[in-house]
Design a protein around this motif. Structure first.
Motif: not given
Length: 115
Positions: A43-53
């Motif tokens: 998203a624009g200059p941002y990286r989004v990541k979901l991490v499952s634990q």
């Protein structure tokens, strides 16, 4: 002292508002990921990541029954996953001995980094 107490109160209120806004934004991001069926996007200059634990949630009664040694129980005082993991690493507790004392809970962490 009045100024210090007043400022503390103001900051605590600000913290509550910030935490509420963060929760709302997190929920919106999670909903977007669910809708798009993705766990990562830019998203624009941002990286989004979901991490499952997986996290262990201990049942205090079952744990107490599995660890009847009072000295050992005093070391824990209550079920603290990090303390239990430390005792397992040290060999004080065997993982097999407490395998029925917890439930695994799936959680999803949200990471947002700048590219």
């Amino acid at each position: 002292m009045d100024k210090i107490v007043k400022r503390y109160y103001q900051l605590k209120q600000q913290q509550k508002e910030t935490e509420q806004e963060l929760k709302e934004l997190r929920d919106q991001i999670m909903a977007f990921c669910d809708e798009k069926e993705t766990s990562e996007f830019a998203a624009g200059p941002y990286r989004v990541k979901l991490v499952s634990q997986s996290r262990k949630e201990y049942d205090d009664l079952k744990l107490y029954e599995a660890l009847p040694d009072l000295e050992l129980w005093r070391m824990l005082s209550k079920s603290d996953p990090s303390k239990i993991a430390g005792l397992i690493k040290l060999g004080v507790i065997k993982e097999e001995r407490i395998q029925d004392t917890y439930a695994l809970k799936q959680i999803t962490l949200l990471q947002v980094d700048k590219k």
